[in-house]
Design an enzyme around this catalytic site. Structure first.
Site, short mmCIF file in Angstrom:
data_model
loop_
_atom_site.label_atom_id
_atom_site.label_comp_id
_atom_site.label_asym_id
_atom_site.label_seq_id
_atom_site.Cartn_x
_atom_site.Cartn_y
_atom_site.Cartn_z
CG HIS A 198 -2.67 39.28 86.38
ND1 HIS A 198 -1.63 39.62 85.55
CD2 HIS A 198 -2.52 37.95 86.60
CE1 HIS A 198 -0.88 38.56 85.30
NE2 HIS A 198 -1.40 37.53 85.94
CG HIS A 239 -3.67 33.28 88.13
ND1 HIS A 239 -2.97 32.42 87.30
CD2 HIS A 239 -3.03 34.47 88.07
CE1 HIS A 239 -1.95 33.07 86.77
NE2 HIS A 239 -1.97 34.33 87.22
CE LYS A 255 -1.66 36.48 80.40
NZ LYS A 255 -1.81 35.94 81.77
CG HIS A 288 0.90 32.62 80.45
ND1 HIS A 288 2.00 31.82 80.66
CD2 HIS A 288 0.69 33.28 81.62
CE1 HIS A 288 2.44 32.00 81.89
NE2 HIS A 288 1.67 32.88 82.49
CG HIS A 329 3.56 40.07 85.08
ND1 HIS A 329 4.06 39.67 83.87
CD2 HIS A 329 2.70 39.10 85.48
CE1 HIS A 329 3.53 38.51 83.55
NE2 HIS A 329 2.71 38.14 84.51
CG HIS A 337 5.36 30.18 86.24
ND1 HIS A 337 4.50 30.41 85.19
CD2 HIS A 337 5.43 31.34 86.94
CE1 HIS A 337 4.09 31.66 85.24
NE2 HIS A 337 4.63 32.24 86.30
CG ASP A 357 0.20 37.16 88.93
OD1 ASP A 357 -0.49 36.18 88.59
OD2 ASP A 357 1.34 37.35 88.49
#
Length: 567
Positions: free
Chosen positions: A134, A136, A217, A219, A272, A320, A360
């Site tokens: 995971h 980024h 992915k 999302h 998660h 986010h 993450d």
């Protein structure tokens, strides 16, 4: 027959069968299950030691001996906790057994010769390099942070510190995938990229996989609709890749039940699973009970402590792209943070119901703390839940194997790369991490990539010896020149390899083929395949597994923390 005390033997050659070690400052204790070396014939390097010409070193030519031997290593892996010598040849694990000179020593299956370098494994614990699924890709410096924590493989997506990457692990489209493959080719860490899976028609997915994406992915920030999920999994089955999903927190495109219906009986990797990182609120945690779902955690909620909830709201707002002045954005963030499900997450890990740990990275999680958080959770659970079934008052071997599998073999299996990485086994890349037991899981003694040292704590460069202060992690030779290409691997889909992507982009790293992603299930998750019936009270958020409430207190103090770090 000559005799030596256990203490003297351990000081000289490391622990042997029946000896016990404490992991860092935790309450976890391992016990050596088997010793592959031969008593009285151990090999060790140094002045007056065994690995010398005509003694432990043979006369054979390069092709007949290993390139590197790790002597008297204590291997900690999902398959066992054993003492052995490890031989490395051409960057891969050649053998696990007894090293030495077969001309004068018995039981030798790893030949030491003039071409062999020695890594002293006496008193060290050896694990496989971690696999973080995971990532980024917000900044390339994450590779250094990950490597110095013991993680040697990054899987994820992104293109840098931009809105899309801050929120999602997606490298979208051919151009972005190609530029990122060219960029990560220069990193001394194994890498695989996710393309964007939030598409309701197959063509845009196929072209990303053919361009070099190792997986896709889905999302919610791009749209985790049932149509996109169904389409994405159809393409995955067609092209043998894995799908990772961060499902719909707001339940706009459908509720948890609609997502499960869209998935059907096909395998998918749910990120998660607890929900604070995102996913159907409040019941994404029920996916732990699905036989075809591979559930994972990210490390910000692990383990549950008195500070966990307070730090999450601000992190979520940043990651986010939310505005604290907009009530709807605040409500969105608050819907994801639930004490009850965060507490249940620890217990589900200890039961072997959540199979994978990941970071993450810089998107609520900490890229350098996957391994630390895993063992902190294991320690918290031992203190709160007691001895695990299969363990006893003398050792925690079964619990230790369960937790090490969460960040090594299981993520590798989930993404079709376990034939290359994820465990200390013959034929796999020699991506190995050496730990002093007192610093286990916290600060590696050596991080090896394909048999060459990539990072290590190193003292003053102008000192007479390597150890004087200041000591800090520095890149070693596996990070430099052309060696970094021979020491790292880029994972690509079979379709992109057949399409000639490595040649078109002039990729110099080793190329790993992703395969076997679609014929696995929760049962494939080693030591972590428990599939309980999960019930969630939507009003109180109480979680039950097979009818038993999952409740634990937040930790007020953790091991592997302030004792090891000033900041």
């Amino acid at each position: 027959m000559a005799h030596i005390s256990r203490t003297a033997y351990a000081n000289m050659f490391g622990p042997t069968t029946g000896d016990r070690l404490r992991l860092a400052d935790t309450e976890l204790f391992l016990e050596v299950e088997k010793d592959f070396t031969t008593y009285g014939e151990e090999v060790k390097f140094g002045g007056g030691k065994v690995i010398r010409d005509g003694m432990g070193q043979s006369q054979v030519v390069n092709s007949e001996c290993v390139d590197v031997v790790i002597t008297n290593a204590l291997i900690l892996d999902h398959w066992g906790i054993v003492k052995a010598d490890i031989g490395i040849k051409d960057g891969r694990i050649f053998g696990i057994g007894k090293a030495g000179n077969p001309d004068v020593q018995p039981n030798v299956d790893i030949v030491v010769g003039p071409a062999t370098e020695v890594v002293a494994g006496e008193g060290k614990i050896i694990t496989a390099g971690g696999v973080d699924t995971h990532i980024h890709f917000i900044c390339p410096q994450q590779a250094e942070e990950g490597l110095t924590s013991g993680v040697t493989t990054f899987i994820g997506g992104g293109t840098g510190p931009v809105a899309g990457t801050n929120a999602t692990t997606v490298t979208p489209g051919i151009w972005n995938i190609h530029r990122m493959l060219e960029a990560v080719d220069d990193l001394p860490i194994n890498v695989g990229l996710f393309g964007k899976g939030c598409v309701s028609k197959p063509e845009a997915l196929r072209e990303q996989i053919e361009a070099g994406a190792m997986g896709l992915k889905i999302h919610e920030d791009w749209g985790a609709t049932p149509a996109a999920i169904h389409n994405c999994l159809n393409v995955a089955d067609e092209m043998d890749i894995q799908i990772a999903i961060h499902s719909d927190t707001l339940n706009e495109g459908g509720f948890y039940e609609e997502t499960v219906k869209a998935i059907g009986d096909r395998v998918i990797h749910v990120f998660h699973t607890e929900g604070a990182g995102g996913g159907h609120a409040p019941d994404v945690i029920k996916s732990v009970g699905e036989p075809n779902i591979l559930p994972a955690s990210t490390n910000p909620t692990m383990p549950y402590t008195i500070n966990t909830v307070d730090e999450h709201l601000d992190m979520l707002m940043v990651c986010h792209h939310l505005d604290p002045s907009i009530p709807e954005d605040v409500a969105f963030a608050e819907s994801r943070i639930r004490r009850e499900t965060i507490a249940a997450e620890d217990i589900l890990h200890d039961m072997g119901a959540i199979s994978v740990m990941s970071s993450d990275s810089q998107a609520m999680g900490r890229v350098g703390e996957v391994i630390i958080r895993t063992w902190q959770c294991a320690n918290k659970m031992k203190l709160q839940r007691g001895i695990l079934e299969g363990d006893n008052e003398h050792n925690d071997n079964e619990r230790i194997k369960r937790y090490v599998a969460k960040y090594t073999i299981n993520p590798a299996i989930a993404h079709g790369i376990s034939h290359e990485v994820g465990s200390v086994e013959k034929g796999k890349l020699a991506d190995l991490v050496l730990w002093n037991p007192a610093f286990f899981g916290v600060k590696p003694a050596l991080v090896m990539k394909s048999g060459l040292v990539a990072y290590a704590p190193m003292g003053d460069i102008n000192a007479a010896i390597p150890t004087p202060q200041p000591v800090h992690y520095r890149p070693m030779f596996a990070c430099y020149g052309k060696a970094k290409f021979k020491s790292s691997m880029i994972f690509l889909s079979q379709a992109s390899i057949e399409a000639g992507v490595p040649e078109k982009l002039n990729l110099q790293s080793q190329i790993g083929e992703v395969k076997g992603c679609r014929n696995i299930s929760k049962k494939s998750m080693i030591h972590n395949s428990y599939t309980p019936n999960i019930e969630l009270d939507s009003q109180t958020y109480e979680v039950k597994a097979d009818g038993v409430p999952l409740v634990c207190e937040p930790a007020t103090e953790l091991p592997m923390a302030q004792r090891y770090f000033l900041f």
